[in-house]
Write a protein that holds these residues in place. Sequence first.
Motif, PDB file in Angstrom:
ATOM      1  N   ALA A 160       0.833  -1.206   0.000  1.00 35.60           N
ATOM      2  CA  ALA A 160       0.000   0.000   0.000  1.00 35.60           C
ATOM      3  C   ALA A 160       0.865   1.253   0.000  1.00 35.60           C
ATOM      4  O   ALA A 160       0.559   2.232  -0.695  1.00 35.60           O
ATOM      5  N   ILE A 161       1.953   1.227   0.750  1.00 38.53           N
ATOM      6  CA  ILE A 161       2.870   2.370   0.769  1.00 38.53           C
ATOM      7  C   ILE A 161       3.488   2.553  -0.606  1.00 38.53           C
ATOM      8  O   ILE A 161       3.564   3.673  -1.121  1.00 38.53           O
ATOM      9  N   ALA A 162       3.924   1.458  -1.209  1.00 41.79           N
ATOM     10  CA  ALA A 162       4.520   1.533  -2.549  1.00 41.79           C
ATOM     11  C   ALA A 162       3.538   2.152  -3.535  1.00 41.79           C
ATOM     12  O   ALA A 162       3.919   3.002  -4.358  1.00 41.79           O
ATOM     13  N   LYS A 163       2.293   1.773  -3.453  1.00 38.90           N
ATOM     14  CA  LYS A 163       1.267   2.306  -4.347  1.00 38.90           C
ATOM     15  C   LYS A 163       1.137   3.824  -4.170  1.00 38.90           C
ATOM     16  O   LYS A 163       1.051   4.563  -5.150  1.00 38.90           O
ATOM     17  N   HIS A 164       1.126   4.290  -2.916  1.00 37.23           N
ATOM     18  CA  HIS A 164       1.037   5.729  -2.641  1.00 37.23           C
ATOM     19  C   HIS A 164       2.244   6.488  -3.187  1.00 37.23           C
ATOM     20  O   HIS A 164       2.137   7.636  -3.612  1.00 37.23           O
ATOM     21  N   VAL A 165       3.405   5.838  -3.142  1.00 40.25           N
ATOM     22  CA  VAL A 165       4.627   6.474  -3.607  1.00 40.25           C
ATOM     23  C   VAL A 165       4.730   6.404  -5.128  1.00 40.25           C
ATOM     24  O   VAL A 165       5.507   7.140  -5.730  1.00 40.25           O
ATOM     25  N   GLY A 166       3.931   5.542  -5.737  1.00 43.72           N
ATOM     26  CA  GLY A 166       3.946   5.412  -7.188  1.00 43.72           C
ATOM     27  C   GLY A 166       4.957   4.407  -7.701  1.00 43.72           C
ATOM     28  O   GLY A 166       5.530   4.574  -8.774  1.00 43.72           O
ATOM     29  N   MET A 167       5.160   3.361  -6.939  1.00 41.59           N
ATOM     30  CA  MET A 167       6.068   2.299  -7.372  1.00 41.59           C
ATOM     31  C   MET A 167       5.433   0.954  -7.074  1.00 41.59           C
ATOM     32  O   MET A 167       4.437   0.869  -6.362  1.00 41.59           O
ATOM     33  N   SER A 168       6.017  -0.072  -7.607  1.00 41.36           N
ATOM     34  CA  SER A 168       5.514  -1.423  -7.337  1.00 41.36           C
ATOM     35  C   SER A 168       6.022  -1.872  -5.968  1.00 41.36           C
ATOM     36  O   SER A 168       7.003  -1.342  -5.449  1.00 41.36           O
ATOM     37  N   GLY A 169       5.333  -2.862  -5.409  1.00 42.23           N
ATOM     38  CA  GLY A 169       5.770  -3.432  -4.138  1.00 42.23           C
ATOM     39  C   GLY A 169       7.210  -3.898  -4.177  1.00 42.23           C
ATOM     40  O   GLY A 169       8.004  -3.535  -3.305  1.00 42.23           O
ATOM     41  N   PRO A 170       7.589  -4.696  -5.202  1.00 38.09           N
ATOM     42  CA  PRO A 170       8.980  -5.151  -5.268  1.00 38.09           C
ATOM     43  C   PRO A 170       9.991  -4.006  -5.395  1.00 38.09           C
ATOM     44  O   PRO A 170      11.097  -4.093  -4.866  1.00 38.09           O
ATOM     45  N   ALA A 171       9.609  -2.897  -6.043  1.00 34.41           N
ATOM     46  CA  ALA A 171      10.529  -1.761  -6.181  1.00 34.41           C
ATOM     47  C   ALA A 171      10.825  -1.126  -4.821  1.00 34.41           C
ATOM     48  O   ALA A 171      11.925  -0.634  -4.577  1.00 34.41           O
ATOM     49  N   LEU A 172       9.840  -1.144  -3.932  1.00 34.80           N
ATOM     50  CA  LEU A 172      10.028  -0.566  -2.603  1.00 34.80           C
ATOM     51  C   LEU A 172      11.129  -1.303  -1.837  1.00 34.80           C
ATOM     52  O   LEU A 172      11.843  -0.703  -1.035  1.00 34.80           O
ATOM     53  N   TYR A 173      11.289  -2.577  -2.126  1.00 35.06           N
ATOM     54  CA  TYR A 173      12.295  -3.377  -1.421  1.00 35.06           C
ATOM     55  C   TYR A 173      13.728  -2.947  -1.746  1.00 35.06           C
ATOM     56  O   TYR A 173      14.664  -3.342  -1.070  1.00 35.06           O
ATOM     57  N   ARG A 174      13.900  -2.100  -2.774  1.00 29.98           N
ATOM     58  CA  ARG A 174      15.234  -1.543  -3.031  1.00 29.98           C
ATOM     59  C   ARG A 174      15.583  -0.490  -1.981  1.00 29.98           C
ATOM     60  O   ARG A 174      16.741  -0.175  -1.776  1.00 29.98           O
ATOM     61  N   TYR A 175      14.555   0.055  -1.346  1.00 32.41           N
ATOM     62  CA  TYR A 175      14.756   1.100  -0.351  1.00 32.41           C
ATOM     63  C   TYR A 175      14.688   0.568   1.082  1.00 32.41           C
ATOM     64  O   TYR A 175      15.367   1.075   1.967  1.00 32.41           O
ATOM     65  N   PHE A 176      13.849  -0.422   1.284  1.00 32.26           N
ATOM     66  CA  PHE A 176      13.724  -1.098   2.578  1.00 32.26           C
ATOM     67  C   PHE A 176      13.578  -2.583   2.278  1.00 32.26           C
ATOM     68  O   PHE A 176      12.580  -2.997   1.699  1.00 32.26           O
ATOM     69  N   PRO A 177      14.566  -3.391   2.653  1.00 35.63           N
ATOM     70  CA  PRO A 177      14.530  -4.820   2.325  1.00 35.63           C
ATOM     71  C   PRO A 177      13.318  -5.581   2.857  1.00 35.63           C
ATOM     72  O   PRO A 177      12.972  -6.634   2.350  1.00 35.63           O
ATOM     73  N   GLY A 178      12.664  -5.040   3.875  1.00 34.29           N
ATOM     74  CA  GLY A 178      11.493  -5.714   4.429  1.00 34.29           C
ATOM     75  C   GLY A 178      10.758  -4.809   5.400  1.00 34.29           C
ATOM     76  O   GLY A 178      11.218  -3.711   5.741  1.00 34.29           O
ATOM     77  N   ARG A 179       9.627  -5.290   5.868  1.00 28.25           N
ATOM     78  CA  ARG A 179       8.788  -4.541   6.805  1.00 28.25           C
ATOM     79  C   ARG A 179       9.562  -4.166   8.067  1.00 28.25           C
ATOM     80  O   ARG A 179       9.484  -3.049   8.562  1.00 28.25           O
ATOM     81  N   ASP A 180      10.327  -5.101   8.604  1.00 30.82           N
ATOM     82  CA  ASP A 180      11.064  -4.840   9.837  1.00 30.82           C
ATOM     83  C   ASP A 180      12.117  -3.749   9.648  1.00 30.82           C
ATOM     84  O   ASP A 180      12.403  -2.992  10.567  1.00 30.82           O
ATOM     85  N   ASP A 181      12.701  -3.676   8.465  1.00 31.55           N
ATOM     86  CA  ASP A 181      13.689  -2.621   8.192  1.00 31.55           C
ATOM     87  C   ASP A 181      13.022  -1.247   8.199  1.00 31.55           C
ATOM     88  O   ASP A 181      13.577  -0.279   8.729  1.00 31.55           O
ATOM     89  N   LEU A 182      11.834  -1.167   7.632  1.00 37.03           N
ATOM     90  CA  LEU A 182      11.077   0.087   7.650  1.00 37.03           C
ATOM     91  C   LEU A 182      10.675   0.432   9.088  1.00 37.03           C
ATOM     92  O   LEU A 182      10.840   1.571   9.538  1.00 37.03           O
ATOM     93  N   ILE A 183      10.180  -0.546   9.821  1.00 32.53           N
ATOM     94  CA  ILE A 183       9.796  -0.319  11.216  1.00 32.53           C
ATOM     95  C   ILE A 183      11.000   0.161  12.023  1.00 32.53           C
ATOM     96  O   ILE A 183      10.891   1.103  12.811  1.00 32.53           O
ATOM     97  N   THR A 184      12.148  -0.450  11.813  1.00 34.61           N
ATOM     98  CA  THR A 184      13.359  -0.049  12.531  1.00 34.61           C
ATOM     99  C   THR A 184      13.712   1.400  12.245  1.00 34.61           C
ATOM    100  O   THR A 184      14.057   2.158  13.167  1.00 34.61           O
ATOM    101  N   ASP A 185      13.626   1.812  10.996  1.00 37.18           N
ATOM    102  CA  ASP A 185      13.897   3.210  10.665  1.00 37.18           C
ATOM    103  C   ASP A 185      12.902   4.137  11.355  1.00 37.18           C
ATOM    104  O   ASP A 185      13.277   5.207  11.842  1.00 37.18           O
ATOM    105  N   LEU A 186      11.639   3.740  11.403  1.00 35.73           N
ATOM    106  CA  LEU A 186      10.623   4.549  12.071  1.00 35.73           C
ATOM    107  C   LEU A 186      10.887   4.630  13.576  1.00 35.73           C
ATOM    108  O   LEU A 186      10.737   5.692  14.185  1.00 35.73           O
ATOM    109  N   VAL A 187      11.279   3.518  14.172  1.00 35.27           N
ATOM    110  CA  VAL A 187      11.615   3.493  15.602  1.00 35.27           C
ATOM    111  C   VAL A 187      12.795   4.418  15.871  1.00 35.27           C
ATOM    112  O   VAL A 187      12.764   5.237  16.799  1.00 35.27           O
ATOM    113  N   ARG A 188      13.830   4.304  15.053  1.00 38.69           N
ATOM    114  CA  ARG A 188      15.001   5.168  15.226  1.00 38.69           C
ATOM    115  C   ARG A 188      14.612   6.645  15.100  1.00 38.69           C
ATOM    116  O   ARG A 188      15.063   7.481  15.883  1.00 38.69           O
TER     117      ARG A 188
END
Length: 189
Positions: free
Chosen positions: A36-64
């Motif tokens: 859903a985030i990828a869609k809002h940003v205008g990219m495919s789900g797999p393309a988002l993984y170039r920026y965050f390898p997984g959900r936990d990586d995104l969560i970790t950045d948000l926590v930090r």
Amino acid sequence: METSRERYRAQVRAEIKRHAWEQLATAGVSALSLNAIAKHVGMSGPALYRYFPGRDDLITDLVRDAYRSLADAVQAAASVAEVAYAIRMWALADPQRYLFVYGTPIPGYHAPGDTTEISDEIMAVLLRVHAAEPDDGRVTVLRRAVTFWTRVHGVLSLELAGHFDGMGFDPALLFAAEVDSLSIKDGSR
């Protein structure tokens, strides 16, 4: 010097995180969807993984980011009361961010050890403001700092979760009473 590619990557990561915060605010952490985030940003789900390898990586950045923001908010505090009100202002400014890091743990998520380095900065401020009396031992200062932490976060968590709604009193007054009580105990008042 940062290249244009690195600047673009940083901008896309920031946009992804902005959409993640919006999603957390509207649907909660359990509904966090990389697709859903990828869609809002205008990219495919797999393309988002170039920026965050997984959900936990995104969560970790948000926590930090959340801990960094709080650490920055309390850094200049010179007293117990200043720390308490800095935490409250930070929490009220973005309740979802507060509840994200201090609310219910995220099932299956385990923060990497380096996230505690930032939260240690917050604890260092608490220890500094509670070490007002030079003859206090470290254990006493630590106990007072942890007591402060639990009481301040207890009131804030209840307030932000809406548990005081309809009770006919102002949560800000309860918070002020807690801060006064904590300040009296640590001698900073």
